[in-house]
Design an enzyme around this catalytic site. Structure first.
Site, mmCIF file in Angstrom:
data_model
loop_
_atom_site.group_PDB
_atom_site.id
_atom_site.type_symbol
_atom_site.label_atom_id
_atom_site.label_comp_id
_atom_site.label_asym_id
_atom_site.label_seq_id
_atom_site.Cartn_x
_atom_site.Cartn_y
_atom_site.Cartn_z
ATOM 1 N N SER A 130 -10.236 -53.086 -85.144
ATOM 2 C CA SER A 130 -11.431 -53.392 -85.939
ATOM 3 C C SER A 130 -11.521 -54.835 -86.402
ATOM 4 C CB SER A 130 -11.505 -52.456 -87.145
ATOM 5 O OG SER A 130 -10.315 -52.517 -87.893
ATOM 6 N N HIS A 140 -14.869 -48.299 -83.117
ATOM 7 C CA HIS A 140 -15.615 -49.484 -82.660
ATOM 8 C C HIS A 140 -15.919 -49.447 -81.164
ATOM 9 C CE1 HIS A 140 -15.396 -51.427 -86.549
ATOM 10 N NE2 HIS A 140 -14.217 -50.841 -86.649
ATOM 11 N N LYS A 194 -21.102 -46.641 -87.019
ATOM 12 C CA LYS A 194 -21.092 -48.033 -86.536
ATOM 13 C C LYS A 194 -22.176 -48.173 -85.468
ATOM 14 C CE LYS A 194 -16.534 -48.716 -88.381
ATOM 15 N NZ LYS A 194 -16.560 -47.585 -89.313
HETATM 16 C C1 LIG Z 1 -10.938 -48.124 -86.725
HETATM 17 C C2 LIG Z 1 -11.649 -47.485 -87.874
HETATM 18 N N1 LIG Z 1 -11.395 -46.200 -88.160
HETATM 19 C C3 LIG Z 1 -12.015 -45.569 -89.183
HETATM 20 C C4 LIG Z 1 -12.931 -46.227 -89.964
HETATM 21 C C5 LIG Z 1 -13.572 -45.507 -91.110
HETATM 22 O O1 LIG Z 1 -14.828 -45.079 -90.751
HETATM 23 P P1 LIG Z 1 -15.959 -44.786 -91.854
HETATM 24 O O2 LIG Z 1 -16.478 -46.128 -92.265
HETATM 25 O O3 LIG Z 1 -16.944 -43.934 -91.168
HETATM 26 O O4 LIG Z 1 -15.264 -44.104 -92.984
HETATM 27 C C6 LIG Z 1 -13.242 -47.558 -89.674
HETATM 28 C C7 LIG Z 1 -14.305 -48.290 -90.409
HETATM 29 O O5 LIG Z 1 -14.279 -48.719 -91.454
HETATM 30 C C8 LIG Z 1 -12.574 -48.212 -88.630
HETATM 31 O O6 LIG Z 1 -12.810 -49.498 -88.369
#
Ligand SMILES: Cc1ncc(COP(=O)(O)O)c(C=O)c1O
Length: 388
Positions: A177, A205, A236
């Site tokens: 990320s 992502h 996203k």
């Molecule tokens: C790799 C990854 N996993 C999980 C999440 C968490 O997702 P959410 O924002 O839907 O809670 C994110 C984002 O913040 C992320 O970048």
């Protein structure tokens, strides 16, 4: 006893204090922050779907039919029929036997990991995995090993030395990320087979962005059938909210019975489910969005390279500009804001010490003039601050 002010002052003195900005517009290529219209270079709205009229229309229709809140968890009386439609759609999209929708990516990771492993088990996690994965592992109380970023030799050493556990689980983001790089998934799958471990991937992502149909990196590497747990977000590129997990039917049934973050929380609003359903349809039917996205990524990366920035060869809409010191990254971000560009500085603990950065993200719907404008300003400010 609770001397919190002192701790905040320490954060401030190190350039690490965070504060909330208010978004005064829809999430789009241009946004209003602190009353100022800016070019948006830091959302995860890669395909530009978050403000798409078709998603909004689907959400309004669902509100008219089902109302706003569900006032109950999925296992009590909050499991609207839209969940069934969405989960069937996601399972087909991801080429999996079954899917289950969670309230967010964070709660999905925490709930899945905590359900699958405990003190008798061991988890291997890439050093750059998302915080929600780390929190899930900590909560599970399983033995926790972090392997150096993408280092398959180190992972193999760890696997070799850890054969006496009930379950071995390898977890990796597929697109990292904060760096935008790609996990060595074929190598991970091979090691998992050799050492009889399970693989869990986080496609937060990658969903909507990679693979011929936008199903993610498992599709990109043609490894969909080799992976035990495919998790991803709907928040996203999908432009909506929530998260999914795909697996075989038995595993999904197990999660419905064990995942505390699914069981003990109110279900998602119908409007969100309907918007996610529409977005996945669009992702499947409009591959041109991915084409536009990668054309923009290519244009932006070439521009940065020409200005003397170091960028990775792998094409991803997450493009970090490494700055190093946190305060310098913050100054860079502030100067960009003065010039009409919003891009937050990313600092520890989100990224390792001395690797503060601007995490630039490009969207399919950015116009070339907008990207050109950003490239010129980034170069100018970098020279001003001595950051190239
Ligand atoms: C790799 C990854 N996993 C999980 C999440 C968490 O997702 P959410 O924002 O839907 O809670 C994110 C984002 O913040 C992320 O970048």
């Amino acid at each position: 006893m609770f001397n919190l002010k002192e701790e905040i002052d320490i954060l401030e003195s190190k350039g690490l204090k965070r504060s909330l900005f208010f978004l005064g517009s829809a999430q789009s290529e241009e946004i209003v922050i602190k009353g100022k219209q800016c070019l948006n270079l830091c959302s995860n709205n890669y395909l530009g779907l978050a403000n798409d009229p078709r998603l909004k229309e689907a959400a309004i229709k669902a509100i008219n039919e089902y109302g706003l809140g569900t006032a109950s968890s999925r296992l009590v009386c909050g499991n609207t029929a839209l969940y069934k439609a969405l989960e069937e759609k996601i399972a087909l999209f991801k080429g999996a036997e079954a899917a289950l929708v969670f309230n967010s990516g964070y709660t999905a990771n925490v709930g899945i990991i905590q359900s699958l492993v405990d003190e008798k088990d061991i988890v291997f996690s890439d050093k750059f995995n998302h915080a929600s994965i780390i929190d899930g592992i900590l909560l599970s109380r399983a033995e926790f090993r972090r392997y150096p970023h993408k280092d398959l030799d180190a992972l193999e050493d760890m696997l070799r030395q850890s054969r006496n556990y009930r379950r071995q689980l390898i977890i990796t983001d597929t697109i990292f990320s904060m760096d935008g790089d790609i996990a060595p998934l074929p190598g991970i799958v091979e090691l998992a087979k050799k050492y009889n471990a399970g693989v869990m991937i986080d496609e937060a992502h990658a969903t909507g962005v990679f693979g011929n149909n936008g199903a993610g990196i498992a599709e990109y590497f043609n490894l969909k059938n080799e992976i035990f747990i495919q998790m991803g977000t709907l928040s996203k590129a999908v432009g909506s909210f929530g998260a999914y997990v795909c697996a075989d039917k038995g595993t999904i049934d197990y999660l419905i019975n064990k995942a505390r973050s699914l069981i003990y929380t109110t279900s998602l609003p119908p409007a969100i489910l309907a918007a996610s359903l529409k977005a996945i349809e669009i992702i499947q039917e409009e591959p041109e969005r991915r084409k536009m996205l990668f054309e923009n990524v290519d244009f932006f990366k070439k521009g940065l390279k020409k200005s003397g920035f170091d960028t990775m060869d792998f094409q991803s809409p997450i493009i970090p500009i490494m700055i190093g010191k946190a305060d310098l990254a913050v100054s860079f971000s502030k100067r960009l804001f003065d010039e009409g560009i919003f891009c937050q500085a990313i600092r520890p603990p989100t990224v390792p010490q001395n690797s503060s950065r601007l995490r630039i993200t490009v969207m399919a719907t950015h116009k070339k003039e907008q990207l050109k404008f950003a490239l010129d300003k980034i170069k100018k400010i970098a020279m001003e601050l001595g950051a190239i």
